[in-house]
Design a protein around this motif. Structure first.
Motif, PDB file in Angstrom:
ATOM      1  N   TYR A 164       7.878  -6.635  -0.050  1.00 61.56           N
ATOM      2  CA  TYR A 164       8.635  -4.831  -0.365  1.00 61.56           C
ATOM      3  C   TYR A 164       6.928  -4.943  -1.326  1.00 61.56           C
ATOM      4  O   TYR A 164       7.554  -3.589  -2.390  1.00 61.56           O
ATOM      5  N   ALA A 165       6.141  -4.976  -1.990  1.00 51.85           N
ATOM      6  CA  ALA A 165       5.335  -4.184  -2.523  1.00 51.85           C
ATOM      7  C   ALA A 165       4.029  -3.564  -1.691  1.00 51.85           C
ATOM      8  O   ALA A 165       2.993  -2.711  -2.316  1.00 51.85           O
ATOM      9  N   PHE A 166       4.519  -2.977  -0.752  1.00 53.08           N
ATOM     10  CA  PHE A 166       3.284  -2.928   0.080  1.00 53.08           C
ATOM     11  C   PHE A 166       3.315  -1.045   0.496  1.00 53.08           C
ATOM     12  O   PHE A 166       3.855  -0.444   0.805  1.00 53.08           O
ATOM     13  N   VAL A 214       9.327   0.166  -0.594  1.00 53.19           N
ATOM     14  CA  VAL A 214       7.989   1.832  -1.527  1.00 53.19           C
ATOM     15  C   VAL A 214       6.828   2.026  -0.164  1.00 53.19           C
ATOM     16  O   VAL A 214       6.665   2.726  -1.360  1.00 53.19           O
ATOM     17  N   PHE A 215       7.284   1.649   0.739  1.00 56.98           N
ATOM     18  CA  PHE A 215       6.313   2.702   1.584  1.00 56.98           C
ATOM     19  C   PHE A 215       6.362   3.598   1.977  1.00 56.98           C
ATOM     20  O   PHE A 215       7.286   4.422   2.476  1.00 56.98           O
ATOM     21  N   ASN A 216       5.361   4.697   1.555  1.00 61.68           N
ATOM     22  CA  ASN A 216       5.783   6.431   1.704  1.00 61.68           C
ATOM     23  C   ASN A 216       4.374   7.165   2.488  1.00 61.68           C
ATOM     24  O   ASN A 216       4.334   8.127   1.911  1.00 61.68           O
ATOM     25  N   GLN A 217       3.563   6.254   3.035  1.00 63.03           N
ATOM     26  CA  GLN A 217       2.394   6.549   3.297  1.00 63.03           C
ATOM     27  C   GLN A 217       2.591   7.556   5.205  1.00 63.03           C
ATOM     28  O   GLN A 217       3.748   7.517   5.835  1.00 63.03           O
ATOM     29  N   ALA A 218       1.821   8.519   4.887  1.00 68.25           N
ATOM     30  CA  ALA A 218       1.652   8.889   6.138  1.00 68.25           C
ATOM     31  C   ALA A 218       0.516   7.842   7.055  1.00 68.25           C
ATOM     32  O   ALA A 218       0.274   6.731   6.717  1.00 68.25           O
ATOM     33  N   PHE A 261       0.063  -8.705  16.072  1.00 65.76           N
ATOM     34  CA  PHE A 261       0.616  -8.745  14.489  1.00 65.76           C
ATOM     35  C   PHE A 261       2.080  -9.006  14.122  1.00 65.76           C
ATOM     36  O   PHE A 261       2.436  -8.779  13.272  1.00 65.76           O
ATOM     37  N   ASN A 262       3.081  -9.511  15.249  1.00 68.79           N
ATOM     38  CA  ASN A 262       4.315 -10.052  14.618  1.00 68.79           C
ATOM     39  C   ASN A 262       4.454 -10.970  13.319  1.00 68.79           C
ATOM     40  O   ASN A 262       3.783 -11.628  13.251  1.00 68.79           O
ATOM     41  N   GLN A 263       5.535  -9.581  12.863  1.00 72.36           N
ATOM     42  CA  GLN A 263       5.725 -11.050  11.541  1.00 72.36           C
ATOM     43  C   GLN A 263       4.332 -11.373  10.179  1.00 72.36           C
ATOM     44  O   GLN A 263       4.547 -12.583   9.600  1.00 72.36           O
ATOM     45  N   MET A 264       3.102 -10.222  10.397  1.00 67.22           N
ATOM     46  CA  MET A 264       1.692 -10.468  10.256  1.00 67.22           C
ATOM     47  C   MET A 264       2.181 -10.946   8.194  1.00 67.22           C
ATOM     48  O   MET A 264       1.575 -11.576   8.061  1.00 67.22           O
ATOM     49  N   PHE A 265       2.845 -10.575   7.744  1.00 66.08           N
ATOM     50  CA  PHE A 265       2.788  -9.699   6.412  1.00 66.08           C
ATOM     51  C   PHE A 265       4.706  -9.806   6.073  1.00 66.08           C
ATOM     52  O   PHE A 265       4.802  -9.559   4.715  1.00 66.08           O
ATOM     53  N   ASN A 266       5.231 -10.587   7.387  1.00 62.44           N
ATOM     54  CA  ASN A 266       6.842 -10.817   7.036  1.00 62.44           C
ATOM     55  C   ASN A 266       6.930 -11.577   5.440  1.00 62.44           C
ATOM     56  O   ASN A 266       6.582 -12.633   5.320  1.00 62.44           O
ATOM     57  N   VAL A 267       7.980 -11.325   4.965  1.00 64.06           N
ATOM     58  CA  VAL A 267       8.067 -11.528   3.252  1.00 64.06           C
ATOM     59  C   VAL A 267       7.289 -11.897   2.007  1.00 64.06           C
ATOM     60  O   VAL A 267       6.786 -12.924   1.923  1.00 64.06           O
ATOM     61  N   ALA A 268       5.245 -11.127   2.515  1.00 67.09           N
ATOM     62  CA  ALA A 268       4.773 -11.125   1.845  1.00 67.09           C
ATOM     63  C   ALA A 268       4.922 -10.457   0.758  1.00 67.09           C
ATOM     64  O   ALA A 268       4.467  -9.280   0.426  1.00 67.09           O
ATOM     65  N   GLN A 269       5.539 -10.742   0.026  1.00 70.39           N
ATOM     66  CA  GLN A 269       6.522 -10.441  -1.094  1.00 70.39           C
ATOM     67  C   GLN A 269       5.423  -8.983  -2.471  1.00 70.39           C
ATOM     68  O   GLN A 269       5.575  -7.892  -2.861  1.00 70.39           O
ATOM     69  N   THR A 270       3.903  -9.320  -2.410  1.00 66.58           N
ATOM     70  CA  THR A 270       3.295  -8.566  -3.382  1.00 66.58           C
ATOM     71  C   THR A 270       1.998  -7.956  -2.856  1.00 66.58           C
ATOM     72  O   THR A 270       1.090  -7.635  -3.048  1.00 66.58           O
ATOM     73  N   PHE A 271       1.978  -9.048  -1.366  1.00 67.44           N
ATOM     74  CA  PHE A 271       0.823  -8.026  -0.647  1.00 67.44           C
ATOM     75  C   PHE A 271       1.241  -6.332  -0.837  1.00 67.44           C
ATOM     76  O   PHE A 271       1.793  -5.814  -0.228  1.00 67.44           O
TER      77      PHE A 271
END
Length: 204
Positions: free
Chosen positions: A81-83, A196-200, A48-58
């Motif tokens: 940034y939004a994940f 913004v990621f703050n999940q367990a 999964f390397n870089q799968m969502f790298n710079v996927a800014q709205t995902f």
């Protein structure tokens, strides 16, 4: 691949051995993909390397993915940034009324009364300006009922323009990311630049 917005709910990939850079730099994609990844049926390992790298709205919930044969999650969400694993984000709008450059940071005075009721000092947020796609920032101070001062690292030329978007997690964490990571050998920088990621995060 910055414009793909089609849903992926009917995709399957039973023979795929890598999803590396699949959504890399896709700045608009934010579709649910609950059934795309089931690596438990694969004969070999998967990356999964870089799968969502710079996927800014995902920002979708990925907790249903079966990941027991994934060997690498390095920089998987770097720059996403939004994940926040699907948890709703609060969006606030405002303009810059003052910009003061201090060593290594900008202090931006933000006009907008709603900021003071939904942000607190020390909060990590995501900003969008007319000159930068997204950038993480820290709330440095809140003054009166109409202004917020933000402190974020940027070169002087990047501060030009108006901040038009601020995102913060809405409420306490409520979407834990529970994956089987028994085969994973590296998570290097997995959430670097995912402010913004703050999940367990727990192993299934």
């Amino acid at each position: 691949a910055g414009a793909s917005t089609k849903p992926l709910t009917n995709w399957t990939a039973p023979a795929c051995t890598t999803f590396s850079t699949m959504f890399y730099n896709n700045t608009k994609f934010n579709q649910a993909i609950p059934n795309l990844v089931d690596t438990s049926a694969l004969a070999s390992t998967c990356s999964f390397n870089q799968m969502f790298n710079v996927a800014q709205t995902f920002n979708q919930n990925l907790s249903t993915w079966k990941t027991n044969k994934v060997v690498s999650m390095a920089t998987m969400f770097s720059g996403a940034y939004a994940f926040n694993n699907g948890q709703t984000l609060t969006t606030l709008t405002g303009t810059v009324s003052q910009a003061v450059y201090t060593p290594a940071s900008w202090n931006l005075v933000m006009s907008g009364a709603s900021f003071t009721t939904q942000l607190s000092v020390g909060s990590i947020i995501v900003i969008k300006t007319t000159t930068i796609s997204f950038y993480s920032a820290t709330v440095k101070s809140i003054t009166s009922n109409t202004a917020v001062v933000l402190n974020y690292n940027a070169i002087p030329s990047q501060v030009a323009g108006t901040i038009t978007l601020i995102q913060t997690p809405a409420g306490p964490p409520n979407a834990p990311l529970t994956w089987n990571t028994s085969a994973v050998t590296t998570m290097l920088n997995m959430f670097t630049g995912a402010p913004v990621f703050n999940q367990a995060v727990a192993r299934d």
